[in-house]
Design a protein around this motif. Sequence first.
Motif, PDB file in Angstrom:
ATOM      1  N   ASN A 170       0.801  -1.161  -0.015  1.00  0.00           N
ATOM      2  CA  ASN A 170       0.052  -0.044   0.018  1.00  0.00           C
ATOM      3  C   ASN A 170       0.757   1.370  -0.002  1.00  0.00           C
ATOM      4  OD1 ASN A 170      -2.384   1.598   0.207  1.00  0.00           O
ATOM      5  ND2 ASN A 170      -2.638   1.441   2.130  1.00  0.00           N
ATOM      6  N   PRO A 171       1.478   1.414  -0.852  1.00  0.00           N
ATOM      7  CA  PRO A 171       2.471   2.552  -1.048  1.00  0.00           C
ATOM      8  C   PRO A 171       1.920   3.870  -1.050  1.00  0.00           C
ATOM      9  CG  PRO A 171       2.496   1.696  -3.193  1.00  0.00           C
ATOM     10  CD  PRO A 171       1.868   0.713  -2.275  1.00  0.00           C
ATOM     11  N   TYR A 172       0.347   4.070  -1.428  1.00  0.00           N
ATOM     12  CA  TYR A 172      -0.243   5.018  -1.590  1.00  0.00           C
ATOM     13  C   TYR A 172      -1.178   5.536  -0.279  1.00  0.00           C
ATOM     14  CZ  TYR A 172       1.146   4.470  -6.301  1.00  0.00           C
ATOM     15  OH  TYR A 172       1.896   4.223  -7.484  1.00  0.00           O
ATOM     16  N   GLY A 173      -0.923   4.813   0.520  1.00  0.00           N
ATOM     17  CA  GLY A 173      -1.616   4.872   1.857  1.00  0.00           C
ATOM     18  C   GLY A 173      -3.212   4.768   1.942  1.00  0.00           C
ATOM     19  N   LEU A 174      -3.815   3.980   0.978  1.00  0.00           N
ATOM     20  CA  LEU A 174      -5.232   3.956   0.893  1.00  0.00           C
ATOM     21  C   LEU A 174      -5.788   3.146   1.797  1.00  0.00           C
ATOM     22  CD1 LEU A 174      -5.567   3.558  -3.103  1.00  0.00           C
ATOM     23  CD2 LEU A 174      -5.169   5.775  -1.632  1.00  0.00           C
TER      24      LEU A 174
END
Length: 326
Positions: free
Chosen positions: A204-208
Amino acid sequence: MRRLGSVQRKMPCVFVTEVKEEPSTKREHQPFKVLATETLSHKALDADIYSAIPTEKVDGTCCYITTYKGQPYLWARLDRKPNKLAEKRFKNFLHSKQNSKEFFWNVEEDFKPVPECWIPAKEIEQLNGNPMPDENGHIPGWVPVEKNNKQYCWHSSVVNYEFEVALVLKHHPDDPGLLEISAVPLSDLLEQTLELIGTNINGNPYGLGSKKHPLHLLIPHGAFQIRNLPSLKHNDLLSWFEGCREGKIEGIVWHCNDGCLIKVHRHHLGLCWPIPETYMNSKPVIINMNLNKYDHGFDTKCLFSLFSKIDNQKFGRLKDIILDIN
């Protein structure tokens, strides 16, 4: 404008690469790095990289939309991999550095079984009607995402086969500085590949979303074009990734006129990924989830229903969206 994006095989790097005997920052336990030199690759030059369209490389898992059981379906990436004996033979061949000799695969005997519904990726090489493995010894392919398959539950969360729609993130049609989440007919996405991103995908690199309220979305490949990319020089690209707001991305994929896709990853340039603040999360996002045209409601706990409750709302960042099922 032509349709962009169909990832059906491993993409080569825009630069010639070299292997350095240092621990990888990309893959845990990998004792080497693959780094870009300053020389453009022959594949990039042959594909006329200078006239290609650069787009953001999005960090998720690759998906494909094509027909299954007579209707548009989401398919998950599933590579057919060699069994233990064949893999050991292949690794011994690679370590022996006998590059003058070609490794021989027996496709019928060397590979693990795959589900009957599995199909090979479109652009892989074939020999006597059999799909052949790539340089990593894998045969890229796809399996349909069935509604109740727990293995692909996060894939299932972004599609509804009854209404034949998918949850898609892309630029707002009237404002390129604004992102939009909407329900898109699967028929509009046929024969496209997309990236599934979200809470339970690739760290989850975009922190969703969150563990309590997971959030997943599909992004068509080529959806985020890069407008102000510097020249195709190693140092210029390195400076762009390090110093520009638009460079806060995983990498670049160039879509060439002949259909070839060429990439560069931050790791090729010795840079870290993931990073704390991504370019994707710097843009505001609006919800456009008009589900009134459907005869009856979606499951109240599905993402489509949860998004419909915040229809027309605008958020400062993707990571600000929390879908509470209560």
